[in-house]
Design a protein around this motif. Structure first.
Motif, PDB file in Angstrom:
ATOM      1  N   PRO A   1      54.489  47.701  35.261  1.00 22.76           N
ATOM      2  CA  PRO A   1      55.348  48.655  36.888  1.00 22.76           C
ATOM      3  C   PRO A   1      54.701  47.372  37.540  1.00 22.76           C
ATOM      4  N   GLU A   2      55.002  47.083  38.984  1.00 24.56           N
ATOM      5  CA  GLU A   2      55.096  47.475  40.175  1.00 24.56           C
ATOM      6  C   GLU A   2      53.231  47.588  41.320  1.00 24.56           C
ATOM      7  N   ASN A   3      52.691  46.862  41.757  1.00 25.16           N
ATOM      8  CA  ASN A   3      51.997  47.263  43.081  1.00 25.16           C
ATOM      9  C   ASN A   3      52.059  48.253  43.761  1.00 25.16           C
ATOM     10  N   GLY A   4      51.221  48.531  44.494  1.00 30.14           N
ATOM     11  CA  GLY A   4      51.711  49.302  45.854  1.00 30.14           C
ATOM     12  C   GLY A   4      52.245  48.452  47.199  1.00 30.14           C
ATOM     13  N   TYR A   5      52.442  47.578  46.595  1.00 29.96           N
ATOM     14  CA  TYR A   5      53.701  46.631  47.599  1.00 29.96           C
ATOM     15  C   TYR A   5      54.269  45.804  46.901  1.00 29.96           C
TER      16      TYR A   5
ATOM     17  N   GLU B   1      44.395  38.344  47.772  1.00 33.44           N
ATOM     18  CA  GLU B   1      43.660  39.220  46.629  1.00 33.44           C
ATOM     19  C   GLU B   1      44.511  40.532  48.249  1.00 33.44           C
ATOM     20  N   TYR B   2      44.473  40.175  49.283  1.00 34.39           N
ATOM     21  CA  TYR B   2      45.319  41.580  50.114  1.00 34.39           C
ATOM     22  C   TYR B   2      46.930  42.125  49.604  1.00 34.39           C
ATOM     23  N   ALA B   3      47.443  41.102  49.263  1.00 36.05           N
ATOM     24  CA  ALA B   3      48.614  41.612  48.549  1.00 36.05           C
ATOM     25  C   ALA B   3      48.479  42.351  47.198  1.00 36.05           C
ATOM     26  N   ALA B   4      47.471  41.740  46.554  1.00 39.56           N
ATOM     27  CA  ALA B   4      47.057  42.080  44.801  1.00 39.56           C
ATOM     28  C   ALA B   4      46.848  43.651  45.188  1.00 39.56           C
ATOM     29  N   ARG B   5      46.018  44.642  46.013  1.00 38.32           N
ATOM     30  CA  ARG B   5      45.060  45.375  45.700  1.00 38.32           C
ATOM     31  C   ARG B   5      46.510  46.397  46.417  1.00 38.32           C
ATOM     32  N   GLY B   6      47.507  46.017  47.194  1.00 39.50           N
ATOM     33  CA  GLY B   6      48.637  47.317  46.762  1.00 39.50           C
ATOM     34  C   GLY B   6      48.501  48.062  47.889  1.00 39.50           C
ATOM     35  N   GLY B   7      47.256  47.795  49.092  1.00 35.45           N
ATOM     36  CA  GLY B   7      46.835  48.639  49.547  1.00 35.45           C
ATOM     37  C   GLY B   7      45.962  50.009  48.640  1.00 35.45           C
ATOM     38  N   LEU B   8      44.875  49.479  47.262  1.00 35.51           N
ATOM     39  CA  LEU B   8      43.963  50.575  47.676  1.00 35.51           C
ATOM     40  C   LEU B   8      42.958  49.509  47.831  1.00 35.51           C
ATOM     41  N   ASP B   9      42.529  49.606  48.947  1.00 34.67           N
ATOM     42  CA  ASP B   9      40.998  48.538  49.173  1.00 34.67           C
ATOM     43  C   ASP B   9      40.257  49.465  48.572  1.00 34.67           C
ATOM     44  N   GLY B  10      39.139  48.234  48.117  1.00 35.11           N
ATOM     45  CA  GLY B  10      37.865  48.809  47.373  1.00 35.11           C
ATOM     46  C   GLY B  10      37.923  49.164  46.263  1.00 35.11           C
ATOM     47  N   ALA B  11      38.741  48.901  45.842  1.00 32.66           N
ATOM     48  CA  ALA B  11      39.361  49.717  44.110  1.00 32.66           C
ATOM     49  C   ALA B  11      39.082  47.871  43.115  1.00 32.66           C
ATOM     50  N   LYS B  12      38.497  48.096  41.780  1.00 30.89           N
ATOM     51  CA  LYS B  12      38.491  47.464  41.409  1.00 30.89           C
ATOM     52  C   LYS B  12      39.562  47.025  40.579  1.00 30.89           C
TER      53      LYS B  12
ATOM     54  N   SER C   1      43.096  44.357  58.084  1.00 30.41           N
ATOM     55  CA  SER C   1      41.600  44.562  57.716  1.00 30.41           C
ATOM     56  C   SER C   1      41.785  44.859  56.255  1.00 30.41           C
ATOM     57  N   PHE C   2      41.183  43.936  55.507  1.00 29.71           N
ATOM     58  CA  PHE C   2      40.080  44.790  54.756  1.00 29.71           C
ATOM     59  C   PHE C   2      39.349  44.592  54.002  1.00 29.71           C
ATOM     60  N   CYS C   3      38.787  44.994  52.967  1.00 34.04           N
ATOM     61  CA  CYS C   3      37.316  44.330  52.396  1.00 34.04           C
ATOM     62  C   CYS C   3      37.661  43.454  50.815  1.00 34.04           C
ATOM     63  N   MET C   4      37.274  42.505  50.958  1.00 29.55           N
ATOM     64  CA  MET C   4      37.286  41.444  49.939  1.00 29.55           C
ATOM     65  C   MET C   4      36.430  40.802  48.889  1.00 29.55           C
ATOM     66  N   GLY C   5      36.366  40.610  47.836  1.00 23.03           N
ATOM     67  CA  GLY C   5      35.377  40.574  47.726  1.00 23.03           C
ATOM     68  C   GLY C   5      34.585  41.245  46.323  1.00 23.03           C
ATOM     69  N   SER C   6      34.015  41.926  45.206  1.00 15.79           N
ATOM     70  CA  SER C   6      33.031  42.473  44.715  1.00 15.79           C
ATOM     71  C   SER C   6      32.048  42.409  44.561  1.00 15.79           C
ATOM     72  N   GLU C   7      31.010  43.177  44.031  1.00 13.77           N
ATOM     73  CA  GLU C   7      29.724  43.581  44.039  1.00 13.77           C
ATOM     74  C   GLU C   7      29.414  43.305  42.696  1.00 13.77           C
ATOM     75  N   GLU C   8      30.250  43.488  42.170  1.00 20.30           N
ATOM     76  CA  GLU C   8      30.042  44.043  40.782  1.00 20.30           C
ATOM     77  C   GLU C   8      30.296  43.817  39.434  1.00 20.30           C
ATOM     78  N   PHE C   9      31.075  42.031  39.907  1.00 22.16           N
ATOM     79  CA  PHE C   9      30.938  41.276  38.004  1.00 22.16           C
ATOM     80  C   PHE C   9      31.107  40.367  38.226  1.00 22.16           C
ATOM     81  N   TYR C  10      31.803  39.022  38.967  1.00 22.92           N
ATOM     82  CA  TYR C  10      30.831  38.018  38.678  1.00 22.92           C
ATOM     83  C   TYR C  10      30.043  37.219  39.748  1.00 22.92           C
TER      84      TYR C  10
END
Length: 304
Positions: free
Chosen positions: A205-209, A152-163, A8-17
């Motif tokens: 560079p590769e991400n965390g995954y 989106e989960y894969a793109a975050r590479g384990g950094l849940d909530g990061a911009k 499970s992860f926090c999907m989306g953002s409320e800081e940009f669009y």
């Protein structure tokens, strides 16, 4: 491919669009994922094996595209063309930005149009592909396109909530960690000669995954029909009736022709701080499924 362990992860953002809102908790399962977007070499292998002809290489039907001029019905695709002089960065929903031109003959084989080619660019992401083309490649290779949540989960590479895919700073210690616009968009491009557009995969560079190019270089098709961010994180992979409903709701009601839209993820080499800050995991874009461009590609997964 890399094995991505679901969670499970926090999907989306409320800081940009606004289309990225709200932040919501979503769960995904395990899947194997291509380390990079599909490259020109990989796509060429698919075409050689199957004889596949991409959408951009076909003539359009006047019945399906009533009102289009004959010049727009020929094989071709949209190519980024830096405008002469200063360009407005704001435009209405029914106006095509000045830096996009439909180029007859442009395709994955000829990224800039007739006379251009992919020689010495075999390791660049394939472009000028529509959703149908990406799905054909995925089916041939025994894979699938990702849902928006999986991507989106894969793109975050384990950094849940990061911009960003690498943390909360765009350029930590002044380092550029993805291929996005260098200079004043769209007129000034300070990228090295030959790399003003796409760059070879694995250039950053590769991400965390262990995944490359999740951010920038090219946008990537997903399997999900576009809508405003959904609280339940549902995807197109439900019942046939639900998918048909989602497809119909994805249509831009202001468009001249009703064409369903899919979600693109990841941003591209045209994203810039002054124009399109979509070089982030939460960023998303609605793309008509029949529209290819010089900055859209894809990658695939295999679900466990």
């Amino acid at each position: 491919m890399r094995l991505i362990r679901g969670d499970s992860f926090c999907m989306g953002s409320e800081e940009f669009y606004p289309e990225e809102e709200p932040v919501r908790v979503v769960s995904v399962g395990d899947f194997w994922m291509d380390e990079t977007p599909a490259t020109n070499a990989q796509f060429a292998h698919f075409v050689d094996a199957t004889g596949y002809v991409t959408f951009a290489e076909r003539f359009l039907s006047p019945q399906d595209y009533a009102g289009y001029s004959p010049e727009m019905l020929v094989p071709g695709s949209s190519v980024f063309d830096p405008p002469q002089g200063l360009a407005r960065l704001s435009f209405s929903a029914d106006t095509v930005p000045a830096w996009w031109q439909f180029v007859p003959g442009a395709s994955w084989r000829h990224p800039l149009g007739p006379g251009s080619g992919i020689e010495a660019r075999e390791d660049h992401p394939v472009v000028h592909v529509v959703a149908e083309d990406a799905e054909a490649y995925a089916s041939w290779s025994g894979k699938s396109l990702l849902t928006e949540a999986e991507w989106e989960y894969a793109a975050r590479g384990g950094l849940d909530g990061a911009k960003f895919a690498w943390g909360d700073e765009l350029e930590p210690d002044g380092r550029r960690l993805a291929k996005y616009w260098e200079g004043d968009f769209p007129n000034e491009n300070r990228a090295p000669p030959g790399l003003e557009r796409t760059v070879p995969v694995r250039s950053y560079p590769e991400n965390g995954y262990g995944l490359y190019d999740m951010i920038g270089n090219v946008w990537e098709w997903t399997a999900d029909w576009y809508s405003h961010a959904r609280v339940d994180g549902s995807s197109c992979c439900g019942s046939v009736g639900r998918e048909q409903d989602a497809m119909q709701k994805s249509v831009d009601r202001d468009a001249a022709i009703a064409v369903p839209r899919r979600v693109l993820k990841g941003g591209s080499h045209l994203c810039a701080a002054s124009y399109c800050r979509r070089y982030r995991p939460a960023a998303r874009w609605p793309q008509a499924i029949d529209t290819s461009t010089s900055h859209i590609g894809f990658r695939c997964i295999v679900r466990r």
